[in-house]
Design an enzyme around this catalytic site. Structure first.
Site, PDB file in Angstrom:
ATOM      1  CD  GLU A 127      -2.893  -1.264   0.447  1.00  0.00           C
ATOM      2  OE1 GLU A 127      -2.786   0.044  -0.335  1.00  0.00           O
ATOM      3  OE2 GLU A 127      -4.351  -1.743   0.357  1.00  0.00           O
ATOM      4  CG  HIS A 130      -0.842   0.302  -3.975  1.00  0.00           C
ATOM      5  ND1 HIS A 130      -1.613  -0.529  -3.163  1.00  0.00           N
ATOM      6  CD2 HIS A 130       0.454  -0.707  -4.975  1.00  0.00           C
ATOM      7  CE1 HIS A 130      -1.786  -2.208  -3.994  1.00  0.00           C
ATOM      8  NE2 HIS A 130      -0.076  -2.281  -3.998  1.00  0.00           N
ATOM      9  CE1 TYR A 134      -3.039   5.175  -7.102  1.00  0.00           C
ATOM     10  CE2 TYR A 134      -2.973   5.574  -4.723  1.00  0.00           C
ATOM     11  CZ  TYR A 134      -3.021   4.936  -6.104  1.00  0.00           C
ATOM     12  OH  TYR A 134      -3.499   3.714  -5.931  1.00  0.00           O
ATOM     13  CD  GLU A 194      -7.021  -3.617   0.021  1.00  0.00           C
ATOM     14  OE1 GLU A 194      -5.946  -3.847  -0.465  1.00  0.00           O
ATOM     15  OE2 GLU A 194      -6.978  -4.713   1.262  1.00  0.00           O
ATOM     16  CD  GLU A 228      -5.383  -2.284  -3.977  1.00  0.00           C
ATOM     17  OE1 GLU A 228      -5.299  -3.309  -2.629  1.00  0.00           O
ATOM     18  OE2 GLU A 228      -4.644  -1.473  -3.324  1.00  0.00           O
ATOM     19  CG  HIS A 231      -3.963  -6.129  -0.476  1.00  0.00           C
ATOM     20  ND1 HIS A 231      -3.105  -5.273  -1.015  1.00  0.00           N
ATOM     21  CD2 HIS A 231      -2.334  -6.893  -1.136  1.00  0.00           C
ATOM     22  CE1 HIS A 231      -2.192  -4.577  -1.024  1.00  0.00           C
ATOM     23  NE2 HIS A 231      -1.923  -5.855  -0.995  1.00  0.00           N
TER      24      HIS A 231
END
Length: 353
Positions: A127, A130, A134, A194, A228, A231
């Protein structure tokens, strides 16, 4: 909507000890169990944990591998509507993955199984990657002041805040009062986050890519999407283990799952119409609404519940399957023609429930 209680008893969950020499290495339970907290992958309680760990490691990637030069040029050529949706969806994803990193750590504090704690640690790391991606995307496309503005969207956009606070309320109930009941409920909210809340945004990026726009960003989203999915799989396995070990009333649990996902789908549809609507050829509001309900059905089914939308058992946007799916072997990030020109067939394009 007031959810029914889904587990009998409100005993407090105790944080696991740093180590316990009197306990076995393989835990005696997932919550409030006994474990030395020493991890031996050849001596674990849950046989599915190690294969999942290996798969999560095999997915390793970093955003620095992705060349954003073509996207930098194309971003300036996007329409104002495309830029606005692009920015707001990135802002949404940044918020969700930031919160998810913290949530994973808090869950890990209470899981009394060293193999699952390890998996949660890997999940939290992913995470972080991730979230950093961005920043990497935005720093490649806009100046710092615009990037800062995008990261503030979640504070001021009422539609965005409404759907985010739905998740936060579910997480807060667990962190403020850690019991088996609130823990299990928080997992349902996690699967919403998620496994449902990302998907209208993902579809926007994939639709850009199939029109040969922002393909590098779509590639990054594809890898996030793949993480994801793992996850979601991990949390559904934990959900099942908690239900089994606490002799949970299955009917009440399923009812909570179904009601929560129906409310989540309503919020996601509201967000999807707000951020996409019918402004972009290739994704109609009717298709997106049906896709969200299809995904809600899929996640409820994974959690063992009855699909709340029985008329939405077929993926209404079959083209998206080519972008969601990816081979286990990593492809060259700089040779993305196979993703740009992927043709959807009956085999890779249709997903039935």
């Amino acid at each position: 909507m007031k959810a029914n209680s889904i587990i009998k008893g409100n005993e407090t969950i105790i944080e696991r000890k740093l180590y316990d020499p009197k306990s076995p290495n393989a835990s005696t339970g997932i919550l409030n169990g006994q474990s030395s907290n020493v991890l031996n992958w050849d001596d674990v309680r849950y046989p599915w944990a190690y294969p999942l760990y290996k798969q999560m490691l095999a997915n390793f990637w970093t955003p620095f591998e992705i060349n954003m030069s073509s996207d930098r040029k194309q971003y300036a050529e996007l329409s104002s509507d495309e830029q606005e949706s692009f920015n707001k969806i990135i802002g949404l994803l940044a918020f969700l993955d930031s919160i998810q990193t913290d949530y994973a750590g808090r869950v890990a504090n209470y899981i009394t199984d060293s193999s699952l704690t390890a998996l949660m640690t890997v999940l939290g790391f992913q995470e972080v990657v991730h979230n950093q991606s961005y920043s990497y995307v935005l720093s490649s496309l806009v100046d710092k002041s615009k990037q800062d503005e995008i990261f503030e969207y979640w504070k001021h956009d009422n539609v965005l805040r409404e759907r985010n606070e739905f998740i936060i309320d579910g997480y807060d109930a667990f962190t403020k009062n850690p019991t088996p009941e609130t823990f299990l409920r928080s997992i349902v909210y996690d699967v919403v986050l998620e496994g449902l809340n990302f998907y209208s945004g993902f579809s926007f990026f994939y639709n850009l890519a199939r029109n040969q726009k922002m393909v590098s960003t779509s590639t990054m989203i594809n890898y996030i999407n793949r993480d994801e999915q793992l996850h979601v799989h991990l949390f559904t396995k934990i959900f099942d283990a908690v239900r089994e070990e606490f002799s949970l009333d299955v009917r009440e649990a399923n009812e909570f799952v179904e009601k929560t996902f129906m409310e989540a789908a309503d919020l996601e549809i509201k967000w999807g119409n707000y951020i996409l609507g019918d402004r972009f050829p290739g994704i109609s509001s009717t298709e997106l609404d049906a896709y969200i309900k299809f995904m809600a059905n899929k996640r409820v089914n994974q959690l063992g519940g009855n699909r709340p939308y029985p008329d939405h058992r077929k993926n209404p946007m079959p083209w998206i399957k080519a972008y969601e799916s990816i081979n286990d072997g990593k492809s060259d990030f700089f040779e993305q023609k196979s993703r740009q020109y992927t043709k959807v067939s009956d085999d890779n394009g249709f997903d039935d429930l």
